[in-house]
Write a protein that holds these residues in place. Structure first.
Motif, PDB file in Angstrom:
ATOM      1  N   LEU A 153       0.822  -1.205   0.000  1.00 52.77           N
ATOM      2  CA  LEU A 153       0.000   0.000   0.000  1.00 52.77           C
ATOM      3  C   LEU A 153       0.858   1.258   0.000  1.00 52.77           C
ATOM      4  CD1 LEU A 153      -2.895  -0.954   2.440  1.00 52.77           C
ATOM      5  CD2 LEU A 153      -2.732  -1.243  -0.045  1.00 52.77           C
ATOM      6  N   ARG A 154       2.014   1.206   0.637  1.00 47.90           N
ATOM      7  CA  ARG A 154       2.916   2.361   0.637  1.00 47.90           C
ATOM      8  C   ARG A 154       3.297   2.730  -0.795  1.00 47.90           C
ATOM      9  NH1 ARG A 154       6.612   0.206   3.893  1.00 47.90           N
ATOM     10  NH2 ARG A 154       5.541   0.869   5.782  1.00 47.90           N
ATOM     11  N   GLU A 155       3.617   1.736  -1.608  1.00 50.91           N
ATOM     12  CA  GLU A 155       3.993   2.002  -2.996  1.00 50.91           C
ATOM     13  C   GLU A 155       2.790   2.434  -3.825  1.00 50.91           C
ATOM     14  OE1 GLU A 155       6.015  -1.356  -4.551  1.00 50.91           O
ATOM     15  OE2 GLU A 155       7.771  -1.106  -3.244  1.00 50.91           O
ATOM     16  N   HIS A 156       1.627   1.848  -3.552  1.00 50.37           N
ATOM     17  CA  HIS A 156       0.408   2.251  -4.274  1.00 50.37           C
ATOM     18  C   HIS A 156       0.074   3.714  -4.002  1.00 50.37           C
ATOM     19  CE1 HIS A 156      -3.709   2.143  -5.801  1.00 50.37           C
ATOM     20  NE2 HIS A 156      -4.098   2.639  -4.637  1.00 50.37           N
ATOM     21  N   LEU A 157       0.153   4.129  -2.758  1.00 48.71           N
ATOM     22  CA  LEU A 157      -0.185   5.506  -2.413  1.00 48.71           C
ATOM     23  C   LEU A 157       0.865   6.486  -2.938  1.00 48.71           C
ATOM     24  CD1 LEU A 157      -1.466   4.848   1.204  1.00 48.71           C
ATOM     25  CD2 LEU A 157      -2.848   5.519  -0.763  1.00 48.71           C
ATOM     26  N   LEU A 158       2.122   6.079  -2.973  1.00 49.53           N
ATOM     27  CA  LEU A 158       3.159   6.932  -3.544  1.00 49.53           C
ATOM     28  C   LEU A 158       2.883   7.192  -5.019  1.00 49.53           C
ATOM     29  CD1 LEU A 158       5.888   8.397  -3.344  1.00 49.53           C
ATOM     30  CD2 LEU A 158       6.994   6.212  -3.863  1.00 49.53           C
ATOM     31  N   ALA A 159       2.416   6.174  -5.738  1.00 46.76           N
ATOM     32  CA  ALA A 159       2.084   6.347  -7.155  1.00 46.76           C
ATOM     33  C   ALA A 159       0.894   7.289  -7.343  1.00 46.76           C
ATOM     34  CB  ALA A 159       1.790   4.995  -7.790  1.00 46.76           C
ATOM     35  N   LEU A 160       0.070   7.459  -6.312  1.00 46.07           N
ATOM     36  CA  LEU A 160      -1.077   8.370  -6.374  1.00 46.07           C
ATOM     37  C   LEU A 160      -0.733   9.769  -5.880  1.00 46.07           C
ATOM     38  CD1 LEU A 160      -3.957   6.061  -5.023  1.00 46.07           C
ATOM     39  CD2 LEU A 160      -3.369   6.579  -7.402  1.00 46.07           C
TER      40      LEU A 160
END
Length: 369
Positions: A153-160
């Motif tokens: 989720l950390r990487e998913h939110l960084l992409a957003l």
């Protein structure tokens, strides 16, 4: 070794380099048998049998470059030295015993396969992190707890455009049944720096009656010294998006037990090839790209259930005593009463490794997000 035996053995090596799949004891020579030896010494039985199985997996389409890499690869870690082929004259009675390559154990073959995959991973390099223009007005957060979920989720939110950290972030500790938290903590370590085998790792913590840092939710919160109003301990995963200030979150895929075990072996080899700071990025790239086999994630064995249940109850009491806000129910930290799935054996891990050695598409395809 007589000239006849040498010609037969080197003929079999040439057969394997050309994509052949005939086992050693079934090899009777053939047109390539009397050809010139490929080298002065024969590769070990581990390398030869691994190449034969790679040929089987690729339906004989193994390239000469890959074949040479397999035959030249050393075996990683502790284990047997290169083993000679059975049935050849000239034994001295010293050194390792000659073997039938078909009977070489999966663990020995994995020692060679892990070196090949580690070399592939180092050559590939780490995938660049996806990011977007930061939205400073959105809720700031910091994720701790369940390492598999937090990493994804950390990487998913960084992409957003939602990077972790910032001024006064909400500290969100992601919980789950403690047996799952333990299994996921070990799994994520396999895809970062490597670790002990799962049973040994669990025994290490049980004998100390402690929990690993990222499994102990209260310790994870205290480590950041966050104020109570800015802390959320989430045990109901369906309510996690709201705590992070988003509407939806992607489903988190937990690696299978065979993927984790293979990654654990590869990590130990990668650690010898690159600086310590580069290994986590490379292993995270492997985690994204490693093909699945349908195997279930690793499960805490029944013999550890009593300790896990006691630890979950103690952690729940400590969280309640500390007074941090809980989203969900602390009772959800108790281990699930499930029948453990069968343990993944070395052969299943080897099957995955051979699949990756034989099919390089995992290194070239786009990363699924």
């Amino acid at each position: 070794m007589s000239e006849v035996d040498a010609a037969r053995a080197h003929g079999w090596v040439a057969h394997l380099r050309e994509g052949g799949t005939t086992p050693w004891l079934a090899w009777s020579g053939g047109p390539s048998a009397p050809g010139a030896p490929t080298s002065r010494t024969l590769p070990g039985a581990q390398q030869l049998e691994l190449l034969r199985r790679v040929n089987v997996a690729s339906a004989g389409a193994t390239t000469a470059v890959l074949a040479d890499r397999v035959l030249a690869a050393p075996a990683a870690g502790r284990g047997k030295a290169d083993l000679p082929l059975v049935g050849l004259d000239g034994g001295t009675g010293f050194g390792p015993r000659a073997v039938d390559p078909e009977h070489v154990g999966a663990r020995e073959l994995l020692r060679v396969a892990s070196v090949l995959l580690a070399d592939d991973l180092v050559s590939l390099g780490a995938d660049p992190a996806r990011s977007s223009w930061a939205r400073p007005w959105r809720r700031r957060f910091r994720l701790v707890g369940d390492p598999v979920t937090a990493t994804e989720l950390r990487e998913h939110l960084l992409a957003l455009g939602r990077p972790e950290g910032g001024p006064r972030p909400f500290l969100v500790a992601v919980g789950a049944p403690l047996d799952e938290l333990l299994a996921r903590t070990w799994t994520q370590r396999c895809f970062e720096t490597g670790t002990k085998p799962f049973a040994d790792w669990l025994r290490f913590w049980r004998e100390r009656d402690q929990l690993p840092a990222r499994t102990d939710l209260l310790a994870s919160v205290l480590r950041w010294n966050a104020r109570r109003p800015f802390v959320r301990i989430v045990t109901d995963i369906d309510r996690l998006p709201r705590q992070l200030g988003v509407r939806h979150l992607p489903e988190v895929r937990v690696p299978g037990a065979d993927q984790a075990e293979l990654a654990r072996r590869i990590a130990s080899v990668v650690g010898l090839k690159v600086p310590a700071g580069e290994r986590p990025g490379l292993m995270r790239t492997l985690q994204r790209r490693m093909p699945g086999s349908g195997a279930a994630p690793v499960v805490v064995p029944a013999r550890e259930r009593e300790w896990v249940a006691e630890s979950a109850a103690r952690m729940g009491r400590n969280i309640a005593r500390a007074g941090y806000p809980v989203v969900g129910d602390l009772a959800d930290l108790a281990p699930r009463a499930e029948t453990p799935s069968p343990a993944v054996g070395d052969q299943q891990v080897l099957d995955l490794a051979i699949r990756m050695v034989a099919d390089p598409s995992w290194r070239t395809r786009g990363v699924e997000r």
